[in-house]
Design an enzyme around this catalytic site. Sequence first.
Site, PDB file in Angstrom:
ATOM      1  N   TYR A 134      21.362 -15.674 -25.254  1.00 49.88           N
ATOM      2  CA  TYR A 134      21.462 -14.321 -24.689  1.00 49.88           C
ATOM      3  C   TYR A 134      21.936 -13.333 -25.745  1.00 49.88           C
ATOM      4  CZ  TYR A 134      20.440 -14.931 -19.731  1.00 49.88           C
ATOM      5  OH  TYR A 134      19.807 -15.111 -18.544  1.00 49.88           O
TER       6      TYR A 134
ATOM      7  N   ALA B 291      17.369 -19.893  -1.791  1.00 50.36           N
ATOM      8  CA  ALA B 291      17.521 -21.335  -1.588  1.00 50.36           C
ATOM      9  C   ALA B 291      18.981 -21.719  -1.659  1.00 50.36           C
ATOM     10  CB  ALA B 291      16.743 -22.096  -2.661  1.00 50.36           C
TER      11      ALA B 291
ATOM     12  N   GLU C 131      26.788 -26.087  -1.413  1.00 45.26           N
ATOM     13  CA  GLU C 131      26.262 -26.672  -2.648  1.00 45.26           C
ATOM     14  C   GLU C 131      27.280 -27.630  -3.271  1.00 45.26           C
ATOM     15  OE1 GLU C 131      22.997 -23.298  -3.899  1.00 45.26           O
ATOM     16  OE2 GLU C 131      24.903 -23.248  -4.937  1.00 45.26           O
TER      17      GLU C 131
ATOM     18  N   GLU D 143       1.983 -30.265   1.727  1.00 45.63           N
ATOM     19  CA  GLU D 143       0.776 -30.190   2.565  1.00 45.63           C
ATOM     20  C   GLU D 143       1.125 -29.861   4.014  1.00 45.63           C
ATOM     21  OE1 GLU D 143      -1.448 -33.878   3.356  1.00 45.63           O
ATOM     22  OE2 GLU D 143       0.291 -35.000   2.653  1.00 45.63           O
TER      23      GLU D 143
ATOM     24  N   ILE E 108      28.028 -21.418  -1.800  1.00 49.71           N
ATOM     25  CA  ILE E 108      28.816 -22.172  -2.778  1.00 49.71           C
ATOM     26  C   ILE E 108      29.458 -23.381  -2.110  1.00 49.71           C
ATOM     27  CG2 ILE E 108      30.774 -22.025  -4.383  1.00 49.71           C
ATOM     28  CD1 ILE E 108      30.032 -19.103  -4.867  1.00 49.71           C
TER      29      ILE E 108
ATOM     30  N   GLU F 256      31.266  -6.533 -22.949  1.00 55.85           N
ATOM     31  CA  GLU F 256      31.514  -7.702 -22.098  1.00 55.85           C
ATOM     32  C   GLU F 256      32.898  -8.249 -22.432  1.00 55.85           C
ATOM     33  OE1 GLU F 256      29.924  -9.467 -19.462  1.00 55.85           O
ATOM     34  OE2 GLU F 256      31.900 -10.387 -19.617  1.00 55.85           O
TER      35      GLU F 256
ATOM     36  N   LYS G  40      25.716 -24.957 -12.103  1.00 55.16           N
ATOM     37  CA  LYS G  40      25.674 -25.564 -10.758  1.00 55.16           C
ATOM     38  C   LYS G  40      24.413 -26.424 -10.587  1.00 55.16           C
ATOM     39  CE  LYS G  40      23.319 -23.977  -7.923  1.00 55.16           C
ATOM     40  NZ  LYS G  40      23.516 -22.746  -7.175  1.00 55.16           N
TER      41      LYS G  40
HETATM   42  P1  NDP Z   1      28.765 -16.670   1.267  1.00 52.60           P
HETATM   43  O1  NDP Z   1      28.712 -15.236   1.656  1.00 52.60           O
HETATM   44  O2  NDP Z   1      27.509 -17.435   1.159  1.00 52.60           O
HETATM   45  O3  NDP Z   1      29.695 -17.440   2.303  1.00 52.60           O
HETATM   46  C1  NDP Z   1      31.019 -17.057   2.493  1.00 52.60           C
HETATM   47  C2  NDP Z   1      31.678 -18.040   3.448  1.00 52.60           C
HETATM   48  O4  NDP Z   1      33.065 -17.759   3.485  1.00 52.60           O
HETATM   49  C3  NDP Z   1      31.171 -17.933   4.864  1.00 52.60           C
HETATM   50  O5  NDP Z   1      31.150 -19.205   5.431  1.00 52.60           O
HETATM   51  C4  NDP Z   1      32.209 -17.027   5.540  1.00 52.60           C
HETATM   52  O6  NDP Z   1      32.417 -17.359   6.887  1.00 52.60           O
HETATM   53  C5  NDP Z   1      33.470 -17.366   4.789  1.00 52.60           C
HETATM   54  N1  NDP Z   1      34.334 -16.204   4.594  1.00 52.60           N
HETATM   55  C6  NDP Z   1      33.987 -14.948   4.238  1.00 52.60           C
HETATM   56  N2  NDP Z   1      35.050 -14.166   4.131  1.00 52.60           N
HETATM   57  C7  NDP Z   1      36.126 -14.928   4.433  1.00 52.60           C
HETATM   58  C8  NDP Z   1      37.515 -14.678   4.516  1.00 52.60           C
HETATM   59  N3  NDP Z   1      38.016 -13.471   4.304  1.00 52.60           N
HETATM   60  N4  NDP Z   1      38.315 -15.727   4.836  1.00 52.60           N
HETATM   61  C9  NDP Z   1      37.830 -16.950   5.102  1.00 52.60           C
HETATM   62  N5  NDP Z   1      36.507 -17.227   5.042  1.00 52.60           N
HETATM   63  C10 NDP Z   1      35.671 -16.233   4.717  1.00 52.60           C
HETATM   64  O7  NDP Z   1      29.633 -16.686  -0.071  1.00 52.60           O
HETATM   65  P2  NDP Z   1      29.729 -17.693  -1.293  1.00 52.60           P
HETATM   66  O8  NDP Z   1      31.080 -17.461  -1.843  1.00 52.60           O
HETATM   67  O9  NDP Z   1      29.320 -19.070  -0.926  1.00 52.60           O
HETATM   68  O10 NDP Z   1      28.637 -17.112  -2.303  1.00 52.60           O
HETATM   69  C11 NDP Z   1      28.689 -15.727  -2.686  1.00 52.60           C
HETATM   70  C12 NDP Z   1      27.301 -15.206  -2.917  1.00 52.60           C
HETATM   71  O11 NDP Z   1      26.793 -15.735  -4.118  1.00 52.60           O
HETATM   72  C13 NDP Z   1      26.292 -15.592  -1.841  1.00 52.60           C
HETATM   73  O12 NDP Z   1      26.276 -14.687  -0.787  1.00 52.60           O
HETATM   74  C14 NDP Z   1      24.993 -15.620  -2.604  1.00 52.60           C
HETATM   75  O13 NDP Z   1      24.420 -14.347  -2.529  1.00 52.60           O
HETATM   76  C15 NDP Z   1      25.397 -15.936  -4.019  1.00 52.60           C
HETATM   77  N6  NDP Z   1      25.073 -17.337  -4.329  1.00 52.60           N
HETATM   78  C16 NDP Z   1      23.769 -17.723  -4.313  1.00 52.60           C
HETATM   79  C17 NDP Z   1      23.408 -19.031  -4.578  1.00 52.60           C
HETATM   80  C18 NDP Z   1      21.984 -19.427  -4.525  1.00 52.60           C
HETATM   81  O14 NDP Z   1      21.130 -18.554  -4.575  1.00 52.60           O
HETATM   82  N7  NDP Z   1      21.651 -20.714  -4.393  1.00 52.60           N
HETATM   83  C19 NDP Z   1      24.412 -20.027  -4.912  1.00 52.60           C
HETATM   84  C20 NDP Z   1      25.746 -19.532  -4.891  1.00 52.60           C
HETATM   85  C21 NDP Z   1      26.061 -18.237  -4.610  1.00 52.60           C
HETATM   86  P3  NDP Z   1      31.545 -16.749   8.104  1.00 52.60           P
HETATM   87  O15 NDP Z   1      30.109 -16.726   7.702  1.00 52.60           O
HETATM   88  O16 NDP Z   1      31.811 -17.695   9.227  1.00 52.60           O
HETATM   89  O17 NDP Z   1      32.086 -15.400   8.340  1.00 52.60           O
END
Ligand code: NDP
Length: 449
Positions: free
Chosen positions: A100, A343, A183, A443, A180, A35, A51
Amino acid sequence: MPSYDYDLFVIGAGSGGVRAARISAAHGAKVAIAEEHRVGGTCVIRGCVPKKLLVYGAHFAEDLRDAARFGWEVPDQCAFDWQRLRDNVLGEVDRLNNAYKQTLTNHGVEIIHSRATVFGPHSVKLADGREVSAKTILIATGARPHIPSCPGHEHGITSNEIFHLDTLPKRILIAGAGYIANEFAGIFQEFGTKVTLINRTDVILRGYDESIRDRLLQISMTKGIDFRFHAEFRDISRGDDGSLTVEMMGHDPITVDCVLFATGRVPNTEGLGLENAGVEIDEKGAVKVDAQNRSTCDSIYAVGDVTNRVQLTPVAIREGQAFADTVFGDKPTTVDYDCIPSAVFSHPPMAGVGMTESEAKEKLGSVKVYTSDFRAMKNVLAERNERALYKMVCDGANGKVVGLHMIGPDAPEILQAAAVAVKAGLTKDQFDQTVALHPSMAEELVLLK
Ligand code: NDP
């Protein structure tokens, strides 16, 4: 028989890598894990865990406001100390990081604090130039934030840095409208920061049920979050006072104290030496694997976000477990990707499992949808005009629940339990046969109309 330094060499000590290393060692393998950052990976060090603690911290803003309606004397001006919360959260991250490391050591896994790259089908090179051999190599290097390329992007930060901010920004611009972005929009809004969220399309949280994400958008706007859609970065520049001015197409420029990129994550395969062993990656840079997590090189496997299947911690953990059981436990196992609950820890949170209404209509044709649009009892007394929404999507042919989606207080906690029933293939009638637990929000699940 060739002899190797290790039975298994894992690259990356995040959720998937740690589980795979620990279980493989428990099955009797001689294991090392490399790592380059901190043991624990994105989820523990700079993701889900810190977070969620910030989400808890942020929620006090509402609780303190609501407390007066429940009889508590709360001063009109409650002060929030970002540094105190930040340091306490980072302290908890340190504790988990040590836990860990302890778990790995207890299982006899050797931790190597170094970057490691693939040097051949059975060999790995460490940062100090040392070469080690292993019968099997596991790539579990995760993913990193994607940063859009625009002039001045270096002024922005990502979710990696957000937990370490020196001061709470007065104004923040968040790019993206996914997990992200939503959130952190909720977190900073509750802390009193002026939040602007910009996205290239007008869709937030693509993939979630339309009604649920519409409700989040409406509540977020009511709370004061400024959404700007169809906006693309043109330039970010830093002023003499340290502020950042963001120019974008289709909208007026905006000046803020912090720009957070939350525009998706890309698999960490760059410079990993995968070509040295014939490990193929796809067009997004993810390691191509089969159902057994095996790459295009027989002795190299991959699990977690680096494979870009479902970017969720519990999925990476299952993949790590399945890998270890299959390769070292004589128990071939594949991960079931059907009905994975997820979620968004927004304010309020939302959660879902199974098909959205539109997916179900497309796949099944005949669909029955039941909803409950209600104000949680606590919100009624608190005079908080914020409504929850639950939606159940059923197969029109047999009443089987194929999707469940909700937004409202504690939605993730409620959905995890309900997801068991959806995964088990229960019908709406079977939900209704369960007597309601009153008074609760959950419920509503057995009273849906
Ligand atoms: P997401 O995939 O959720 O969202 C990405 C966002 O960025 C979308 O709104 C998308 O727009 C936009 N986007 C994507 N590519 C580009 C680009 N090249 N230029 C400009 N905008 C762009 O990604 P996150 O970064 O929020 O999170 C990454 C991953 O981490 C998630 O998919 C999830 O799996 C995981 N995660 C899970 C959480 C949880 O379980 N609660 C919390 C945080 C992260 P559009 O959709 O309009 O194309």
